[in-house]
Design a protein around this motif. Structure first.
Motif, PDB file in Angstrom:
ATOM      1  N   PRO B 141       0.782  -1.226   0.000  1.00  0.00           N
ATOM      2  CA  PRO B 141       0.000   0.000   0.000  1.00  0.00           C
ATOM      3  C   PRO B 141       0.817   1.281   0.000  1.00  0.00           C
ATOM      4  O   PRO B 141       0.351   2.300  -0.515  1.00  0.00           O
ATOM      5  N   LEU B 142       2.034   1.247   0.556  1.00  0.00           N
ATOM      6  CA  LEU B 142       2.865   2.452   0.531  1.00  0.00           C
ATOM      7  C   LEU B 142       3.039   2.931  -0.900  1.00  0.00           C
ATOM      8  O   LEU B 142       2.954   4.120  -1.193  1.00  0.00           O
ATOM      9  N   PHE B 143       3.281   1.976  -1.820  1.00  0.00           N
ATOM     10  CA  PHE B 143       3.477   2.328  -3.220  1.00  0.00           C
ATOM     11  C   PHE B 143       2.159   2.790  -3.840  1.00  0.00           C
ATOM     12  O   PHE B 143       2.133   3.729  -4.628  1.00  0.00           O
ATOM     13  N   ALA B 144       1.059   2.124  -3.471  1.00  0.00           N
ATOM     14  CA  ALA B 144      -0.232   2.471  -4.060  1.00  0.00           C
ATOM     15  C   ALA B 144      -0.740   3.822  -3.555  1.00  0.00           C
ATOM     16  O   ALA B 144      -1.265   4.627  -4.319  1.00  0.00           O
ATOM     17  N   GLN B 145      -0.560   4.085  -2.250  1.00  0.00           N
ATOM     18  CA  GLN B 145      -0.981   5.380  -1.672  1.00  0.00           C
ATOM     19  C   GLN B 145      -0.307   6.517  -2.407  1.00  0.00           C
ATOM     20  O   GLN B 145      -0.924   7.515  -2.752  1.00  0.00           O
ATOM     21  N   LEU B 146       0.989   6.334  -2.673  1.00  0.00           N
ATOM     22  CA  LEU B 146       1.746   7.356  -3.377  1.00  0.00           C
ATOM     23  C   LEU B 146       1.175   7.555  -4.783  1.00  0.00           C
ATOM     24  O   LEU B 146       0.996   8.684  -5.243  1.00  0.00           O
ATOM     25  N   GLY B 147       0.846   6.433  -5.444  1.00  0.00           N
ATOM     26  CA  GLY B 147       0.312   6.495  -6.795  1.00  0.00           C
ATOM     27  C   GLY B 147      -0.982   7.276  -6.900  1.00  0.00           C
ATOM     28  O   GLY B 147      -1.223   7.964  -7.894  1.00  0.00           O
ATOM     29  N   THR B 151       0.888  12.885  -2.101  1.00  0.00           N
ATOM     30  CA  THR B 151       2.336  13.027  -2.320  1.00  0.00           C
ATOM     31  C   THR B 151       3.163  12.952  -1.040  1.00  0.00           C
ATOM     32  O   THR B 151       4.300  12.500  -1.069  1.00  0.00           O
ATOM     33  N   ALA B 152       2.584  13.398   0.087  1.00  0.00           N
ATOM     34  CA  ALA B 152       3.362  13.390   1.327  1.00  0.00           C
ATOM     35  C   ALA B 152       3.716  11.965   1.750  1.00  0.00           C
ATOM     36  O   ALA B 152       4.654  11.773   2.524  1.00  0.00           O
ATOM     37  N   THR B 153       2.989  10.969   1.238  1.00  0.00           N
ATOM     38  CA  THR B 153       3.296   9.597   1.649  1.00  0.00           C
ATOM     39  C   THR B 153       4.638   9.126   1.088  1.00  0.00           C
ATOM     40  O   THR B 153       5.110   8.068   1.458  1.00  0.00           O
ATOM     41  N   ILE B 154       5.256   9.923   0.211  1.00  0.00           N
ATOM     42  CA  ILE B 154       6.600   9.542  -0.248  1.00  0.00           C
ATOM     43  C   ILE B 154       7.557   9.578   0.944  1.00  0.00           C
ATOM     44  O   ILE B 154       8.530   8.821   1.005  1.00  0.00           O
ATOM     45  N   ILE B 155       7.244  10.421   1.938  1.00  0.00           N
ATOM     46  CA  ILE B 155       8.051  10.472   3.156  1.00  0.00           C
ATOM     47  C   ILE B 155       7.925   9.153   3.912  1.00  0.00           C
ATOM     48  O   ILE B 155       8.914   8.601   4.394  1.00  0.00           O
ATOM     49  N   THR B 156       6.698   8.625   3.993  1.00  0.00           N
ATOM     50  CA  THR B 156       6.493   7.328   4.638  1.00  0.00           C
ATOM     51  C   THR B 156       7.306   6.249   3.927  1.00  0.00           C
ATOM     52  O   THR B 156       7.951   5.415   4.560  1.00  0.00           O
TER      53      THR B 156
END
Lengths: 208, 176
Positions: B141-147, B151-156
């Motif tokens: 999901p980290l990759f999907a959330q970013l997709g 955009t801030a989830t790139i920090i995660t």
């Protein structure tokens, strides 16, 4: 001739209508009994197309091995042999983009009223995105709350999954599918860690 | 010279005790290493699989931070239904593959690897669970959330990358 033209027009309209109905259906959130079995089918799909075991978190290890191995033995291996995994996560990123553009439901996610009430007390009311817009944005990143959630949470995900040797896909789905009991232990620990933090730690962070 | 061979020995031991449930090419006895050599573009089949999986993760709402909070508060059956039915489907599929000796599309026998329990499964599991509750995301999901444009989830995602690196760095000192 005119009839023929009308018929073609009608067929076009019908096809158009059916396509938009299908798109409409795809845009709705999918129920668990559709999504769950489809996710489970990832296991045989990867085994059949290339003898691969399903697992996502190892992609982070391969990225470390490829980008900054820094002489650490954990990252000294031929990551190119596992490059299929990087293609898989690149696909997940693309899938996210595709869904974001064409398939995202316009309606906010429907959650349990008890949760909505609890979150409202912390000022979280935006349910349109996958993550609460009030918490995961560039402004909150520079507050204690945002740092703990994004940096702290992300760090724990990366550290914990590799320490555990797998994540929800590698242990809870692939590992349980092959009836490995270490994977059951890991899954129970994932849930236990999540329970503790969601109920007794997260409220303190949200209050910050 | 001697130091080098000790280092090599340590590295061999490390490879022999591969505890990573997801990484196969490190197994000491490479019995499961495919004899097939495919050109790199064969990997596009995994890209396609990934795209489908990404769509699935989002449409099932399993990567919604809100759904994860519901799950950990026992307020909804949704997540349990998804994970439960995915596991049941997986168990049946693997049983069918074993029962009928189903081979890959290239005719190779399908190999399953079993690993031993180590302390990491417990400690790492608890730590990951904590991170899951905070971010609402496991690694996929980290990759999907970013997709989807958060955009801030790139920090995660970068923090997860750093977490994995730090684990590798401190691995020898941690109980396993």
């Amino acid at each position: 001739m005119v009839d023929c033209f009308n018929f073609a027009q009608e067929t076009k309209t019908v096809i158009h209508l059916q396509l938009s109905l299908m798109l409409e259906w795809l845009r709705q959130p999918w129920p668990w009994y559709v999504a769950g079995p489809l996710i489970g089918l990832m296991v045989p799909a990867l085994l059949l197309i290339g003898n691969k075991s399903f697992g996502i978190s190892s992609s982070l290890r391969h990225l470390c091995a490829a980008c900054i191995p820094s002489g650490i033995s954990f990252f000294q291996y031929d990551w190119k042999k596992e490059s299929w995994n990087l293609f898989l996560v690149a696909g997940i990123l693309l899938g996210g983009i595709i869904t974001g553009i064409w398939l995202l439901s316009p309606a906010p996610v429907q959650v349990n009223p008890a949760l909505a009430k609890e979150l409202a007390a912390y000022g979280i009311q935006d349910y349109r995105s996958l993550v609460p817009a009030e918490l995961f944005n560039w402004e909150t990143l520079f507050t204690a709350k945002g740092l703990l959630l994004m940096l702290g949470g992300g760090f724990l995900v990366g550290f914990g999954t590799r320490y555990a040797g797998g994540c929800t896909s590698g242990h809870s789905i692939m590992g349980l599918s092959t009836l490995q009991w270490p994977s059951l232990v890991a899954t129970i620990c994932f849930m236990a860690g999540g329970f503790l933090v969601a109920n007794w730690v997260l409220p303190f962070i949200l209050k910050l | 010279m001697k130091e080098q061979s000790i280092k090599d020995k340590a590295h061999q031991d490390f490879l022999a005790s591969n505890a990573d449930f997801e990484v196969r090419s490190l197994d000491a006895v490479c019995f499961n290493e495919s004899e097939l050599r495919h050109p790199w573009w064969y990997n596009f089949k995994y890209l396609l699989t990934g795209i489908l999986f990404g769509i699935l993760l989002i449409k099932a709402e399993v990567i919604s931070w809100f759904r994860i909070q519901e799950m950990f508060r026992l307020q909804s059956f949704h997540m349990y239904g998804v994970i439960g039915s995915a596991v049941v489907t997986g168990v049946i599929s693997v049983w069918l593959i074993r029962r009928f000796n189903i081979r890959t599309i290239y005719g190779e026998p399908i190999v399953f690897v079993t690993r031993k329990l180590n302390k990491g499964n417990i400690i790492g599991g608890l730590l990951f669970g904590a991170g899951w509750a905070l971010t609402g995301a496991c690694p996929g999901p980290l990759f999907a959330q970013l997709g989807t444009g958060a955009t801030a989830t790139i920090i995660t995602l970068l923090a997860a990358f750093a977490g994995t690196w730090c684990y590798g760095w401190q691995r020898e000192k941690l109980p396993h």
